[in-house]
Design an enzyme around this catalytic site. Sequence first.
Site, PDB file in Angstrom:
ATOM      1  N   SER A   1       0.804  -1.231   0.000  1.00 13.45           N
ATOM      2  CA  SER A   1       0.000   0.000   0.000  1.00 13.45           C
ATOM      3  C   SER A   1       0.830   1.272   0.000  1.00 13.45           C
ATOM      4  O   SER A   1       0.340   2.338  -0.374  1.00 13.45           O
ATOM      5  CB  SER A   1      -0.928   0.017   1.226  1.00 13.45           C
TER       6      SER A   1
ATOM      7  N   LYS B   1      -8.568   3.284   6.556  1.00 10.60           N
ATOM      8  CA  LYS B   1      -7.507   4.247   6.226  1.00 10.60           C
ATOM      9  C   LYS B   1      -8.039   5.676   6.176  1.00 10.60           C
ATOM     10  O   LYS B   1      -7.391   6.617   6.658  1.00 10.60           O
ATOM     11  CB  LYS B   1      -6.871   3.872   4.877  1.00 10.60           C
TER      12      LYS B   1
END
Length: 811
Positions: free
Chosen positions: A710, A753
């Site tokens: 990520s 997130k």
Amino acid sequence: MNFGDLNDLDFKHGIDDDSDFIPLLSIEDEDNMRNEKVPEILPILPLRNTVLFPGVVIPITVGRDKSIHLIKDYNKGDKTIGVVAQKSDSTEEPNGDDLYSTGTVAHIIKMLRMPDGNTTIIIQGKKRFKIDKYIQTEPYHKATVTAMDEEIPLKTDKEFQAIISNLKETSTQIVKISPNIPSDASFAINNIESPTFLVNFISSNMNAKTSDKQKMLEVPNLKERSLLVLEYLNKELQMLELRNQIQNKTKVDLDKQQREYFLNQQIKTIQEELGGTNFEQEINEYREQAENKKWSKEIKEIFDKQLSKLQRMNPNAAEHGIQTNYVELLLELPWNEITKDNFDLQNAQEILDEDHFGLEKVKERIIEHLAVLKLKKNLKSPIICLYGPPGVGKTSLGKSIAKALNRKYVRMSLGGLKDESEIRGHRKTYIGAMPGRVLQNLKKVQSSNPVFILDEIDKVGSDYHGDPSSALLEVLDPEQNSTFYDNFLELDYDLSKVMFIATCNNLNTIQPALRDRMEIIEVNGYTVEEKMEIAKRHLIPKQIEESGLKKSQLKISDKVLEYLIDTYTAESGVRNLEKTISKIARNSAVHIAKDEEIPKITEEAVLKILGPSHIKDKYQGNDIAGVVTGLAWTQVGGDILFIETSLSKSKSGKLTLTGNLGDVMKESATLALEYLKAHPHLIDADMDVFETHNIHIHVPEGGTPKDGPSAGIAMLTSLASAFTRRKVKKALAMTGEITLRGKVLPVGGIKEKLLAAKRAGIKEVILCLDNKKDVEDIKPDYLKGLTFHYVTQMEDVLKIALLKEKVKELN
């Protein structure tokens, strides 16, 4: 033959006033007795179940008033009476018609007063007589009688002598093989000299009915009477021999059973002395419990067989405990015992809303699941797996589902489980064997259709004891779990009615075959607004109750709640928030216990109670080149992390990576660097810059392991900023995977997130275009204040992220 009466008297007997011992009747005595005259009138004494023969001595217990009166009168006189047998033993007050007409003259030898108050007389038969007519009925019967003479064969009659010899021999054989006749009886028989007395003695004592003995008494010819007696004796001998044959055949088995019985009785006595339980009582209790079970015929037969096996076992044997556990397990398992489901979906929705705030997608999926169950009326549907970070309410959701369905609730933690036998149980051959935890929990909850929570299914391990995940394949397969096999139970148990709900934090550690059997429902983290609502509805009331406070004694304003959430908790769930509220509640409890004034809960008071915050996920500015904010997913929810790149002049151009990075993250850094080397025009740099500088990429908090793709675009941006010394856009964060071709790929955990970005004060987020659908699934209220940039290429990232403004120094 029956020598019970003789045994009472001592049959070498005869009792008179002078001596307790009289020899058996001799021929001379018999002749004298035969010559005695019979009175014309005799008092008649009825006998029940007894026939008196001439010469024979018998005891008689006298109980009737008439009989007692008669004995008292004639015991004082010549002691001669008439004795006649009753036709029926049940007649209490016999008349003439109730008595036989042939009887025996008797002489009263002695009258005894027994300790129990009864009167017993000892009488001896003399001669036979026949009743002509009754002349008196009160106070007892009297009758005129006629003497009956004996027709005795001549001494030269060899046939009669042979009959007498056979009588003695047959009687002796009966005495030998009969267990109820004293052995001395054969001595008496062999010492009788008179044939007449021998026949009368045997007739009196043989095992025959009263009516048969009366027939013998009435036969006038002694030879005919002897043949009749011999016939009865042979029948009795044959019956005794047959009985003994049967007894001999069964004696071994009976002796063995008796031996085991006595041994078991001794063991029971010893156990009782040692304070043990009554084993037979336990067996009977098991049988009583079995009568109320709803099991099938097959299970019933197996239980009966196993209970019989337990009953035969020595309680001190090592297998006895295991067998007892097995029988108790069969009894305690809820065979076909189910609770009635409540498929009121409106009620279920209300319960879910009451117990959990937010989680709309999850609740919607659960209601859909219940609707399918209601229509199908069976549980052949995918097993639910609630997947999400800790503290978001996965386990309590399962409890709410049980409450909504009106089912029993059971929870089984799988965290750290490494032994397959924990699921399938141990075989009974092992000492200490027990069933698996699945059956143990069903036994505990006493229902075949509970809501069964398999908690932390992602934390199941494996070692040389086997792989529990493989054992769970059968448990969580609706096509197989109707015949779940437990090694201890050794029978198929139906788990198809159980509603299994698994929970996990990380899908990657679940075995693929096991994951394929479950339907994954993602439970995302909460926004600040949701956490505040949860705190007001659930957490604060709970802590007020647990701390013993009143509602008015703990008040936390929305401003302070938001301060707590922002400053002291960095999580997707609310577990740490509950801990902080608990500490504040306990602080208030201390003041109340000391009779002090409760301080108002303000931000300053919270700082004093909880101390300074150690949360480090706040955005740190853009004053330094090479520092980029990335977004990461962790097991406790979303988080932000910082990618730092530093350049130092050197001739080697070496790349160094630090910060406890995993292989995938290291590869992302290498990819970013190689992409920039291949496309130096993106940063307006010459190739020489890569060869004349050492590159050091670091991710802070080196004690925490970090991995995953990520951070790819964040590392690319960090390298570009370091080489160009251009600032990164303020309050910007990013997440996305990169490829060597310059593509930006989507990543997971978007909601967590974004919530972490919002907590950290981020204003703009760069995402892959394919992640746009994940953003659209999130409530717009949660995303207020965030601006999104969707990209597909790496160069798009740099255009958005890097400013033209440069920092003054190269770092």
